[in-house]
Design a protein around this motif. Structure first.
Motif, PDB file in Angstrom:
ATOM      1  N   GLY A  74       0.820  -1.211   0.000  1.00 37.95           N
ATOM      2  CA  GLY A  74       0.000   0.000   0.000  1.00 37.95           C
ATOM      3  C   GLY A  74       0.851   1.256   0.000  1.00 37.95           C
ATOM      4  N   GLY A  75       2.034   1.195   0.628  1.00 36.86           N
ATOM      5  CA  GLY A  75       2.973   2.312   0.558  1.00 36.86           C
ATOM      6  C   GLY A  75       3.545   2.470  -0.833  1.00 36.86           C
ATOM      7  N   TYR A  76       3.838   1.346  -1.468  1.00 35.89           N
ATOM      8  CA  TYR A  76       4.259   1.338  -2.877  1.00 35.89           C
ATOM      9  C   TYR A  76       3.206   2.037  -3.736  1.00 35.89           C
ATOM     10  N   LEU A  77       1.936   1.664  -3.532  1.00 31.22           N
ATOM     11  CA  LEU A  77       0.847   2.288  -4.287  1.00 31.22           C
ATOM     12  C   LEU A  77       0.704   3.766  -3.953  1.00 31.22           C
ATOM     13  N   THR A  78       0.936   4.126  -2.686  1.00 35.33           N
ATOM     14  CA  THR A  78       0.859   5.533  -2.285  1.00 35.33           C
ATOM     15  C   THR A  78       1.852   6.369  -3.079  1.00 35.33           C
ATOM     16  N   CYS A  79       3.060   5.835  -3.270  1.00 34.33           N
ATOM     17  CA  CYS A  79       4.077   6.567  -4.042  1.00 34.33           C
ATOM     18  C   CYS A  79       3.577   6.873  -5.447  1.00 34.33           C
ATOM     19  N   ILE A  80       2.948   5.894  -6.080  1.00 35.70           N
ATOM     20  CA  ILE A  80       2.462   6.106  -7.448  1.00 35.70           C
ATOM     21  C   ILE A  80       1.231   7.004  -7.445  1.00 35.70           C
ATOM     22  N   ALA A  81       0.283   6.729  -6.541  1.00 36.39           N
ATOM     23  CA  ALA A  81      -0.961   7.507  -6.501  1.00 36.39           C
ATOM     24  C   ALA A  81      -0.688   8.983  -6.250  1.00 36.39           C
ATOM     25  N   ALA A  82       0.219   9.287  -5.342  1.00 33.75           N
ATOM     26  CA  ALA A  82       0.544  10.685  -5.046  1.00 33.75           C
ATOM     27  C   ALA A  82       1.248  11.354  -6.208  1.00 33.75           C
ATOM     28  N   SER A  83       1.852  10.560  -7.069  1.00 36.06           N
ATOM     29  CA  SER A  83       2.572  11.091  -8.226  1.00 36.06           C
ATOM     30  C   SER A  83       1.653  11.338  -9.417  1.00 36.06           C
ATOM     31  N   VAL A  84       0.516  10.651  -9.454  1.00 36.54           N
ATOM     32  CA  VAL A  84      -0.388  10.809 -10.597  1.00 36.54           C
ATOM     33  C   VAL A  84      -1.664  11.574 -10.247  1.00 36.54           C
ATOM     34  N   ASP A  85      -1.996  11.679  -8.957  1.00 33.27           N
ATOM     35  CA  ASP A  85      -3.230  12.363  -8.542  1.00 33.27           C
ATOM     36  C   ASP A  85      -2.884  13.576  -7.690  1.00 33.27           C
ATOM     37  N   SER A  86      -2.808  14.733  -8.332  1.00 37.44           N
ATOM     38  CA  SER A  86      -2.397  15.954  -7.635  1.00 37.44           C
ATOM     39  C   SER A  86      -3.498  16.531  -6.758  1.00 37.44           C
ATOM     40  N   ARG A  87      -4.679  15.896  -6.725  1.00 35.04           N
ATOM     41  CA  ARG A  87      -5.760  16.387  -5.868  1.00 35.04           C
ATOM     42  C   ARG A  87      -5.468  16.135  -4.398  1.00 35.04           C
ATOM     43  N   PHE A  88      -4.635  15.137  -4.103  1.00 33.91           N
ATOM     44  CA  PHE A  88      -4.263  14.872  -2.715  1.00 33.91           C
ATOM     45  C   PHE A  88      -3.447  16.040  -2.165  1.00 33.91           C
ATOM     46  N   LYS A  89      -3.664  16.348  -0.896  1.00 37.88           N
ATOM     47  CA  LYS A  89      -2.897  17.412  -0.243  1.00 37.88           C
ATOM     48  C   LYS A  89      -1.756  16.869   0.602  1.00 37.88           C
ATOM     49  N   ALA A  90      -1.761  15.558   0.840  1.00 39.96           N
ATOM     50  CA  ALA A  90      -0.684  14.940   1.622  1.00 39.96           C
ATOM     51  C   ALA A  90      -0.661  13.453   1.320  1.00 39.96           C
ATOM     52  N   ALA A  91       0.534  12.860   1.423  1.00 39.85           N
ATOM     53  CA  ALA A  91       0.696  11.428   1.186  1.00 39.85           C
ATOM     54  C   ALA A  91       1.725  10.879   2.160  1.00 39.85           C
ATOM     55  N   VAL A  92       1.453   9.678   2.682  1.00 46.44           N
ATOM     56  CA  VAL A  92       2.394   9.037   3.608  1.00 46.44           C
ATOM     57  C   VAL A  92       2.557   7.565   3.223  1.00 46.44           C
ATOM     58  N   PRO A  93       3.593   7.234   2.448  1.00 44.79           N
ATOM     59  CA  PRO A  93       3.895   5.827   2.193  1.00 44.79           C
ATOM     60  C   PRO A  93       4.677   5.244   3.367  1.00 44.79           C
ATOM     61  N   VAL A  94       4.182   4.153   3.911  1.00 45.24           N
ATOM     62  CA  VAL A  94       4.867   3.472   5.009  1.00 45.24           C
ATOM     63  C   VAL A  94       5.527   2.222   4.428  1.00 45.24           C
ATOM     64  N   TYR A  95       6.829   2.127   4.590  1.00 45.31           N
ATOM     65  CA  TYR A  95       7.679   1.066   4.042  1.00 45.31           C
ATOM     66  C   TYR A  95       7.840   1.178   2.518  1.00 45.31           C
ATOM     67  N   GLY A  96       6.731   1.231   1.782  1.00 46.34           N
ATOM     68  CA  GLY A  96       6.771   1.140   0.331  1.00 46.34           C
ATOM     69  C   GLY A  96       7.615   2.208  -0.341  1.00 46.34           C
ATOM     70  N   CYS A  97       8.287   1.835  -1.436  1.00 45.36           N
ATOM     71  CA  CYS A  97       9.143   2.774  -2.173  1.00 45.36           C
ATOM     72  C   CYS A  97       9.385   2.231  -3.575  1.00 45.36           C
ATOM     73  N   GLY A  98      10.279   2.875  -4.297  1.00 45.77           N
ATOM     74  CA  GLY A  98      10.649   2.447  -5.636  1.00 45.77           C
ATOM     75  C   GLY A  98      12.038   1.831  -5.679  1.00 45.77           C
ATOM     76  N   PHE A  99      12.573   1.707  -6.870  1.00 39.82           N
ATOM     77  CA  PHE A  99      13.872   1.085  -7.123  1.00 39.82           C
ATOM     78  C   PHE A  99      13.886  -0.371  -6.647  1.00 39.82           C
ATOM     79  N   LEU A 100      12.754  -1.051  -6.844  1.00 33.12           N
ATOM     80  CA  LEU A 100      12.631  -2.442  -6.414  1.00 33.12           C
ATOM     81  C   LEU A 100      13.397  -3.398  -7.313  1.00 33.12           C
TER      82      LEU A 100
END
Length: 423
Positions: free
Chosen positions: A205-231
């Motif tokens: 879900g943190g992985y998804l948060t990284c992508i969602a926050a990058s494509v949906d600028s309507r969000f005002k804040a994002a907190v990915p827990v654990y998830g990241c890129g460069f997998l």
């Protein structure tokens, strides 16, 4: 919805920037509209709903979600007005969690948590005497029923191996589409202020948060827990699955679904939360993901933070970061990038809340990041000059600072990897 071959997409995306790559995969205009939905149960404290997601196997999908507000919990929804909202994204082995939704509703938010495996969990159970939610602490025991028109399962086949054909059988295509649809849905509710929304997710879900926050600028804040890129590099436990793909599929997966290719376009304020020894999202990949973000960002790195859903939603800093962006609450402390001169490390910080303590963390180990032992000592705290200092052990291989304010909220500096001739 767009239906394109992955290899057609790769040909298209080879010369595109991150924003253009996103729009070539997800139809952002269509996903910004509220989906069709129906209430499964709308007369209980934590409500259940099903909305319509993108096509899978030629038919529209059903997506399950829990939803709660301060009013649904109290039994008086007339008090729900101009609420901030949060979209909650579970990780592997998880589902929509009623207790997670309740946690945020008690904080004053409209909270929606969706399932990413085409299933629905059992309805919440409430104690007859206290009316309190009965929580199953062992999430592995939660019963999940497959929906008649559920989307892709949450397995390696759908997350990795399906890349290379019709994108409508790719798990990420559905997951991100459904996050944006859930966001559009909750923004449409009359009790919600659509301009005050956030997203947070744990592990996958943190992985998804990284992508969602990058494509949906309507969000005002994002907190990915654990998830990241460069997998696809380093020590991530996901790397072997990516490496087993054919060269063409591997390239396709990285270009389309590794968060590193999307975070370069993230301008939603984002707080990265992780531990020093996480095996799923290792510290070096995490820091590279942090550095990829061009917009506002902050860090909370905890020594030996446990990996799991309750552990992932427990840090108080998650809600405090969100509140600072949608409530104008006082922000978390921000520590500048540390510098080292000879054996002394220094880092400046800014904080509207007085800092009560600071620490210096380091490891002298080498080898797997997940196996290294960490040490911690108090750092020198110059409150007036807003500077942290500490001696760096000669054999330190990785180190960083943390600062904790009077609320108990902790933030971290960037993590410094010491480059030596032996490495």
């Amino acid at each position: 919805m767009k239906i394109l071959s992955t290899f057609v997409l790769i040909a298209m995306t080879s010369q595109l920037n991150a924003d253009e790559i996103s729009t070539s995969i997800w139809d952002l205009k269509a996903l910004s509209k509220p989906p069709k939905m129906e209430w499964v149960d709308s007369n209980v404290p934590i409500r259940s709903l099903i909305f319509t997601g993108p096509d899978y196997n030629g038919e529209p999908t059903q997506v399950f979600a829990f939803y709660a507000t301060p009013g649904t919990l109290s039994g008086d929804t007339s008090k729900d007005k101009n609420l901030p909202a949060v979209v909650l994204l579970h990780g592997g082995g998880g589902t929509a969690f009623a207790d997670w939704v309740e946690l945020w509703a008690k904080r004053g938010y409209a909270a929606i948590a969706l399932d990413f495996s085409g299933r629905r969990p059992a309805s919440p159970v409430f104690d007859r005497k206290t009316n309190e939610l009965v929580v199953e602490r062992n999430h592995g025991k939660l019963v999940r029923t497959r929906l008649p028109h559920g989307g892709p399962e949450h397995t390696g086949q759908e997350k990795f191996n399906n890349v290379g054909g019709d994108i409508t059988d790719d798990w990420q295509y559905h997951a991100i589409s459904n996050i944006l649809l859930a966001h559009s849905l909750v923004r449409s509710f009359p009790e919600v202020d659509p301009e005050r929304t956030a997203v947070t997710g744990i592990s996958w879900g943190g992985y998804l948060t990284c992508i969602a926050a990058s494509v949906d600028s309507r969000f005002k804040a994002a907190v990915p827990v654990y998830g990241c890129g460069f997998l696809y590099e380093g020590e991530s436990v996901q790397k072997p699955q990516i490496d087993r793909l054919s060269p063409e599929k591997r390239e396709a997966w990285i270009k389309m679904y590794d968060p590193s290719k999307h975070l370069v376009n993230c301008h939603v304020p984002i707080l990265f939360v992780n531990g020093t020894n996480d095996i799923h999202y290792p510290l070096n990949s995490y820091m590279k993901s942090y550095h990829a973000v061009p917009g506002e960002k902050n860090l909370r790195i905890e020594v030996n933070m446990r990996h799991g859903h309750p552990s992932g939603w427990a840090p108080m800093e998650i809600e405090q970061f969100v509140a600072s962006k949608i409530h104008n609450a006082k922000p978390l402390a921000k520590i500048d990038r540390p510098e080292q001169h000879d054996a002394q490390a220094t880092a400046r910080f800014q904080s509207q809340v007085p800092i009560s303590k600071a620490h210096f963390h380091w490891t002298s180990d080498r080898g797997l990041l997940s196996k290294r032992k960490w040490s911690t000592t108090a750092a020198d705290l110059d409150v007036k000059g807003k500077v942290l200092t500490s001696q760096v052990p000669d054999d330190a291989t990785i180190w960083y600072f943390t600062a904790t304010d009077e609320r108990g909220a902790m933030t971290s500096s960037e993590v410094i990897f010491v480059v030596t001739k032996k490495e």
